[in-house]
Design a protein around this motif. Structure first.
Motif, PDB file in Angstrom:
ATOM      1  N   GLY A   1       0.776  -1.246   0.000  1.00 56.75           N
ATOM      2  CA  GLY A   1       0.000   0.000   0.000  1.00 56.75           C
ATOM      3  C   GLY A   1       0.801   1.288   0.000  1.00 56.75           C
ATOM      4  N   ASN A   2       2.134   1.192   0.062  1.00 57.09           N
ATOM      5  CA  ASN A   2       2.941   2.414   0.161  1.00 57.09           C
ATOM      6  C   ASN A   2       3.190   3.098  -1.179  1.00 57.09           C
TER       7      ASN A   2
ATOM      8  N   LEU B   1      -4.083   1.338   8.340  1.00 54.49           N
ATOM      9  CA  LEU B   1      -5.520   1.193   8.099  1.00 54.49           C
ATOM     10  C   LEU B   1      -5.683   0.394   6.809  1.00 54.49           C
ATOM     11  N   PRO B   2      -6.101  -0.862   6.914  1.00 55.90           N
ATOM     12  CA  PRO B   2      -6.076  -1.711   5.728  1.00 55.90           C
ATOM     13  C   PRO B   2      -7.289  -1.518   4.822  1.00 55.90           C
ATOM     14  N   ALA B   3      -7.102  -1.784   3.538  1.00 56.19           N
ATOM     15  CA  ALA B   3      -8.239  -1.808   2.619  1.00 56.19           C
ATOM     16  C   ALA B   3      -9.160  -2.951   3.028  1.00 56.19           C
TER      17      ALA B   3
ATOM     18  N   THR C   1      -2.724  -6.045   0.601  1.00 57.82           N
ATOM     19  CA  THR C   1      -2.683  -5.461  -0.735  1.00 57.82           C
ATOM     20  C   THR C   1      -2.755  -3.951  -0.755  1.00 57.82           C
ATOM     21  N   GLY C   2      -3.358  -3.347   0.277  1.00 57.03           N
ATOM     22  CA  GLY C   2      -3.472  -1.896   0.175  1.00 57.03           C
ATOM     23  C   GLY C   2      -4.090  -1.249   1.398  1.00 57.03           C
ATOM     24  N   THR C   3      -4.203   0.064   1.295  1.00 52.22           N
ATOM     25  CA  THR C   3      -4.712   0.870   2.396  1.00 52.22           C
ATOM     26  C   THR C   3      -6.185   1.235   2.179  1.00 52.22           C
ATOM     27  N   GLY C   4      -6.828   1.627   3.283  1.00 54.65           N
ATOM     28  CA  GLY C   4      -8.264   1.890   3.229  1.00 54.65           C
ATOM     29  C   GLY C   4      -8.648   3.360   3.283  1.00 54.65           C
ATOM     30  N   TYR C   5      -7.728   4.247   2.876  1.00 54.13           N
ATOM     31  CA  TYR C   5      -8.006   5.682   2.991  1.00 54.13           C
ATOM     32  C   TYR C   5      -9.226   6.115   2.184  1.00 54.13           C
TER      33      TYR C   5
ATOM     34  N   ASN D   1       2.588   6.225   7.295  1.00 57.29           N
ATOM     35  CA  ASN D   1       1.878   5.641   8.429  1.00 57.29           C
ATOM     36  C   ASN D   1       0.441   6.120   8.319  1.00 57.29           C
ATOM     37  N   THR D   2      -0.461   5.446   9.022  1.00 55.62           N
ATOM     38  CA  THR D   2      -1.877   5.718   8.768  1.00 55.62           C
ATOM     39  C   THR D   2      -2.288   7.139   9.118  1.00 55.62           C
ATOM     40  N   SER D   3      -1.620   7.767  10.090  1.00 55.29           N
ATOM     41  CA  SER D   3      -1.974   9.163  10.362  1.00 55.29           C
ATOM     42  C   SER D   3      -1.530  10.041   9.191  1.00 55.29           C
ATOM     43  N   GLY D   4      -0.636   9.519   8.361  1.00 61.72           N
ATOM     44  CA  GLY D   4      -0.271  10.197   7.121  1.00 61.72           C
ATOM     45  C   GLY D   4       0.709  11.336   7.274  1.00 61.72           C
ATOM     46  N   SER D   5       1.305  11.506   8.459  1.00 60.60           N
ATOM     47  CA  SER D   5       2.231  12.618   8.628  1.00 60.60           C
ATOM     48  C   SER D   5       3.211  12.350   9.758  1.00 60.60           C
ATOM     49  N   HIS D   6       4.118  13.312   9.939  1.00 67.53           N
ATOM     50  CA  HIS D   6       5.128  13.247  10.984  1.00 67.53           C
ATOM     51  C   HIS D   6       4.532  13.412  12.384  1.00 67.53           C
TER      52      HIS D   6
END
Lengths: 457, 457
Positions: free
Chosen positions: A109-110, A385-387, A418-422, B111-116
């Protein structure tokens, strides 16, 4: 026995990255059944497929013999942008579960598309560019594949036309904006740009569209536009070939630390991730060198492996694509509207279908509330946070780890994240609000869907 | 001179991760001015701050002498979940720009928070837990800090109460769902839970809230609830201390490959990322060992460094917090509603303000359409959709790289990529639709805002 001091995240060096894709079909004893021309019932020939797909991709699609395809340098370079992806030792999850099992996950997912889809998107865009095409067309539902393809096309300066199911286009504007940021044109489907779109809009005014219709529009647009071809993000042999990069990296990382996988788990919709993840492991299993347990996980609301039939079916609900032999619920099957967890495809890759039919892998189906419980637990302890799709694999990895706890077994469990759940937070919201339910199709519904299929052996 | 063969992504080994935070204040010749009690005008004492903040954090806040604070093992373990973060060589961006400069960015978005923000959130949650607290309160605007804190509190099983500006709560439901998935309670502010919230709701029925009001509610909730303290994600000395992990990792990675940075660039809102990134470099600069160019980048619509005044001001618009000496536009200053690019804070960390006043760093302001142009270019070639905040640094990194191209200079440019833009797609949509504009405050507006400040030297 694994070496001590396995880090939280195993990153391969660039020099350890795979330089060829691995074609599992070359080592399969029973080859996957060929695509058939729906008009003649005969296997599709390269020249027939070339009107729809890029030439090199047609070769890859039809080649059941060549075991390794060198990855072109341009694609290797692009892979270095977001690969190698980490193989993560799930220390936090193990501790939370109190299991003696060692759990590893390969995290795809990165990257901005947020999933493994980019591995094949960049390959398909490359071959389109190499062929001198102007652009490609595709469809997208929730938008994961469309986003990946937009990124890939932007990199090669290729036009990208995405037909996005209208209801998603309207309700998921953020995915759409990512695609637009990458320069793709995103059209809500059904549109007024194609014959089939106009016909459907005329027949069903106000329709919010379907994936089947979007596929039909994308294919029509490709075959009627000069310098365009159609591309697809799952199911096809070529896609599984490209996705083998996941499995090859995973195996190299495990080997580097002397870790022997016991169980390998992947979610399965069309099969692109699972097929890629298991490829090099399945090779050893077929050759009798190792005996891995390999588990496909599918949603209980769309259970093609566990409740479908192994037969020829259309790849799309619009029936414009060739016939493929696969485990299927019928190309007219549509999962319940309550199903929020992805993996909605009615069928399964022919490669995986054959392997499953040969008894080389297992399949389980899981209910979506159980999937989201696993997703929440995983997010809290592993910080990702997973897909929803990926969370099917998490669910079964946790279940297997808990069995290890009961039995006191120190197994090595490897799964594909496989990925993130954003972009799936509407589904998380349903779960958080306690309004998610577990509709499962009845036997009668599945039988009725299968009864409509063409009768081809 | 840098070694050959620098990989696309430099990942440190776990064994190379920093084990202490670095406190730049210990090496500053002119120390940052102390926080003042707004009632007495005297420096805040530890016992005064302890009613609001955790004890250990108060010590860190007030300590201008200790250079290194060992990172507790529990926090180091958590860091391994998502750190070390990659230092990326921007080969694709360099090629696109045709610049001889070498561009590197430290990417904190994986990371899931998406930031530093998580770097400090986990530290603050740890000290709260260690003190035996039940929970913490905070405010959040767009939600980046609230998400990070939710993750951190979930890890330590600590209650987390987030007051989210009502307009964001309603318009950005996805951030809210991430926080809820991590078990935080998220309350739209102004709420009916606090005196100040009820008062504001009574005075301004239907108000959509403001950050100042959310801070006031969070502080009130903390000081009136048994076992709670208030935590903050930027501006404070303690936050810069925790964020030094960014700079320490960056320096280790550069040193490992023999790379000498020439220019270091970071976006600056309250200063947490910039302060952390530059800490070990500024140390060498202060000591006269190296002469880096260090550039803070701020939005033209909220230009505290470039157009603000260096003086005492309230940290919050609600004026419930202590006074801090900083470059400020006035605590009543609110950027134009058209400003979509984050970094909306009216002031700047006291540490950075002092360094800037001492001539140790530069500052530039950039317009948001230019920022989003840079963001789009970066997303397309580097495959990461950047946060609008981070894109301020991208803009200036590109500008400096283009100057290198003009002059034929092979400089090493390092910038901080603080996070991803997955939750900022409303802003991207404005840009994609061509409806984003560049409002810049007039001199009169800034002067009027500053005129309202208390007159403290």
């Amino acid at each position: 026995m694994a070496k001590e001091n396995i880090p939280y995240k195993i990153y391969l060096e660039e020099s350890e990255m795979p330089t060829s894709w691995y074609n599992l079909r070359a080592d399969m004893k029973n080859k996957p059944a060929p695509l058939l021309n729906p008009g003649t019932g005969e296997p599709m020939k390269a020249e027939e497929l070339a009107g729809v797909f890029c030439e090199e991709l047609v070769k890859q699609e039809l080649d059941n013999e060549t075991a390794y395809f060198p990855i072109p340098k341009e694609i290797l370079d692009f892979y270095k942008m977001y690969r190698p992806s980490p193989l993560v030792r799930a220390y936090f999850l193990e501790k939370k579960l109190g299991t003696p099992a060692h759990i590893y996950y390969k995290f795809e997912g990165n990257n901005t598309s947020g999933s493994h889809k980019l591995n094949s998107a960049i390959a398909q865009a490359y071959y389109a560019k190499k062929q001198g095409l102007k652009g490609v067309t595709t469809e997208t539902g929730a938008g994961q594949w469309g986003t990946a393809l937009s990124m890939a096309c932007s990199y090669f300066d290729l036009d990208c036309k995405v037909y996005m199911v209208k209801v998603s286009y309207e309700q998921k504007p953020f995915r759409r904006e990512v695609m637009r940021t990458y320069g793709a044109s995103v059209t809500p489907s059904p549109s007024m740009e194609t014959n089939i779109g106009r016909a459907i809009n005329a027949e069903f005014p106000g329709t919010t569209g379907s994936l089947g219709c979007a596929i039909s529009e994308a294919v029509e647009k490709a075959v009627t536009s000069d310098g365009y071809r159609y591309v697809l993000g799952s199911v096809l042999n070529q896609v599984l070939l490209h996705q083998s990069v996941i499995g090859l990296e995973t195996k190299t990382a495990l080997d580097k630390y002397g870790i022997d996988a016991d169980i390998i788990i992947g979610c399965a919709g069309g099969g692109s991730n699972l097929g890629g993840l298991i490829a090099p492991f399945m090779r050893e299993k077929i050759k009798g060198e190792k005996d891995y347990r390999i588990i496909a996980v599918e949603p209980a609301s769309c259970p093609s492996f566990t409740r479908g039939s192994y037969r020829y079916d259309f790849c799309d609900t619009g029936k414009v694509c060739p016939l493929a032999k696969m485990y299927t619920l019928g190309s007219g099957f549509i999962p319940s509207a309550n199903h929020a967890g992805g993996l909605r495809y009615h069928g399964m890759s022919s490669v995986l279908s054959q392997l499953y039919d040969d008894g080389l892998m297992e399949a389980v189906s899981v209910k979506q509330t159980e999937v989201f419980k696993a997703a929440e637990l995983f997010a809290r302890v592993e910080g990702i946070l997973p897909a929803p799709e990926s969370s099917h694999a998490i669910r079964v990895a946790i279940d297997e780890a808990l069995k290890c706890k009961e039995r006191g077994e120190e197994k090595n469990i490897v799964f594909g994240l496989t990925g993130t759940g954003y972009f799936d937070l509407v589904a998380y919201q349903k779960f958080n609000d306690g309004v998610m339910n577990d509709y499962i199709p009845t036997d009668e519904e599945i039988a009725a869907s299968l009864a409509k299929l063409p009768n081809i052996k």
